[in-house]
Design a protein around this motif. Sequence first.
Motif, PDB file in Angstrom:
ATOM      1  N   HIS A  99       0.833  -1.200   0.000  1.00 24.58           N
ATOM      2  CA  HIS A  99       0.000   0.000   0.000  1.00 24.58           C
ATOM      3  C   HIS A  99       0.874   1.258   0.000  1.00 24.58           C
ATOM      4  O   HIS A  99       1.683   1.454   0.923  1.00 24.58           O
ATOM      5  CB  HIS A  99      -0.883   0.051   1.253  1.00 24.58           C
ATOM      6  CG  HIS A  99      -1.876  -1.059   1.357  1.00 24.58           C
ATOM      7  ND1 HIS A  99      -3.010  -1.117   0.592  1.00 24.58           N
ATOM      8  CD2 HIS A  99      -1.921  -2.154   2.155  1.00 24.58           C
ATOM      9  CE1 HIS A  99      -3.720  -2.199   0.921  1.00 24.58           C
ATOM     10  NE2 HIS A  99      -3.072  -2.855   1.860  1.00 24.58           N
ATOM     11  N   GLU A 154       0.166  -0.585  -4.589  1.00 26.29           N
ATOM     12  CA  GLU A 154      -1.287  -0.443  -4.532  1.00 26.29           C
ATOM     13  C   GLU A 154      -1.587   0.935  -3.943  1.00 26.29           C
ATOM     14  O   GLU A 154      -1.332   1.181  -2.761  1.00 26.29           O
ATOM     15  CB  GLU A 154      -1.922  -1.543  -3.672  1.00 26.29           C
ATOM     16  CG  GLU A 154      -3.453  -1.452  -3.651  1.00 26.29           C
ATOM     17  CD  GLU A 154      -4.131  -2.599  -2.900  1.00 26.29           C
ATOM     18  OE1 GLU A 154      -3.471  -3.254  -2.068  1.00 26.29           O
ATOM     19  OE2 GLU A 154      -5.331  -2.825  -3.155  1.00 26.29           O
ATOM     20  N   ARG A 200     -14.968  -5.493  -4.384  1.00 26.11           N
ATOM     21  CA  ARG A 200     -14.957  -5.124  -2.969  1.00 26.11           C
ATOM     22  C   ARG A 200     -15.594  -3.771  -2.668  1.00 26.11           C
ATOM     23  O   ARG A 200     -15.835  -3.446  -1.507  1.00 26.11           O
ATOM     24  CB  ARG A 200     -13.502  -5.069  -2.466  1.00 26.11           C
ATOM     25  CG  ARG A 200     -12.914  -6.405  -2.107  1.00 26.11           C
ATOM     26  CD  ARG A 200     -12.613  -6.540  -0.613  1.00 26.11           C
ATOM     27  NE  ARG A 200     -11.842  -5.458  -0.034  1.00 26.11           N
ATOM     28  CZ  ARG A 200     -10.534  -5.499   0.198  1.00 26.11           C
ATOM     29  NH1 ARG A 200      -9.853  -6.570  -0.111  1.00 26.11           N
ATOM     30  NH2 ARG A 200      -9.925  -4.480   0.756  1.00 26.11           N
ATOM     31  N   ASP A 236      -3.856 -10.905  -3.536  1.00 23.71           N
ATOM     32  CA  ASP A 236      -3.958  -9.924  -2.432  1.00 23.71           C
ATOM     33  C   ASP A 236      -3.575 -10.580  -1.102  1.00 23.71           C
ATOM     34  O   ASP A 236      -4.128 -10.271  -0.042  1.00 23.71           O
ATOM     35  CB  ASP A 236      -5.359  -9.326  -2.351  1.00 23.71           C
ATOM     36  CG  ASP A 236      -5.392  -7.952  -1.683  1.00 23.71           C
ATOM     37  OD1 ASP A 236      -4.332  -7.458  -1.258  1.00 23.71           O
ATOM     38  OD2 ASP A 236      -6.497  -7.394  -1.579  1.00 23.71           O
TER      39      ASP A 236
HETATM   40 MN    MN Z   1      -6.810  -3.265  -1.695  1.00 22.22          MN
END
Ligand code: MN
Length: 279
Positions: A40, A65, A196, A250
């Motif tokens: 992230h 990400e 999601r 993921d």
């Molecule tokens: Mn994500």
Amino acid sequence: MTLNADLHCHSTVSDGLLAPAELARRAHGNGVELWALTDHDETGGLAEARAAAEEAGLRFVNGVEVSVSWGEDQTVHIVGLGFDAAYQPLLDGLAQVRGGRDSRAARMAAELDKVGIHGAYEGALKYVGNPALISRSHFARYIVELGHAKDVKSVFDWWLAKGKPGYVSHPWATLEDALGWIHGAGGIAVIAHPGRYRLTKAELRQMFGVFKDLGGRGIEVISGSHGEDEMREYARVAREFGFLASRASDFHGPGESWIDLGRLPPLPEDLTPVWSELI
Ligand code: MN
Ligand code: AMP
Ligand code: MN
Ligand code: MN
């Protein structure tokens, strides 16, 4: 034979449980043939990941990400792949996105304190590997430790998801900036886990359209967050919008993820894999 590609996972540099080199060895052991680390908002693990992947004989592409704000207090995630990790505007942009995380964490802790979860900032920090990257996952691990929930997933359902007591809204990158950084660095932008988001079908389609207009090219069709229906749905979307298709566990760590590295169904054969542009 299709390629066992897995182009989305997290290390201790963000909210994963394993170091980049451990992930490389695990990916290789699980039969992954093309791998990306996508922490992230952070590229700090890429050098270690690449070195360990090369040592194991595993093909590696740079990944990240990026957290993006969309619409009214929605967050979407954009994976960047195959970029130049030395491109300064990308590094500066990511540093700016990360920069907001610490004050956000303090606000989260203050909200959790009001509902009886005390010391959450310090508690979450115990699980943080990279001081610049405190995330909801770290809070979740601490709340499990306190015994308020049985696992990380339930912590989100009760405390951390949007609308729950520990959720605070936060401005991430704009979609335009995120794609600008990725494209400027020569990378490909991919919509992460479209199944999601709490967006209606119409809102999702609008987002796909804007993403495409900004030069976005890929979408995760096969994802650890997708059930079979979602894989079918986003395969349809890939065909309709002409997106390259990605395959992405993921993975965050043993016991905390739906699917292990590389243990994913294959892409539907008629789709163009995103890795056709990466290798
Ligand atoms: Mn994500
Ligand atoms: P943050 O970037 O701090 O908002 O944290 C987002 C991360 O929290 C995601 O990347 C996931 O790792 C984790 N997460 C979000 N929602 C859930 C959920 N429902 N169950 C488990 N983990 C989640
Ligand atoms: Mn995560
Ligand atoms: Mn992820």
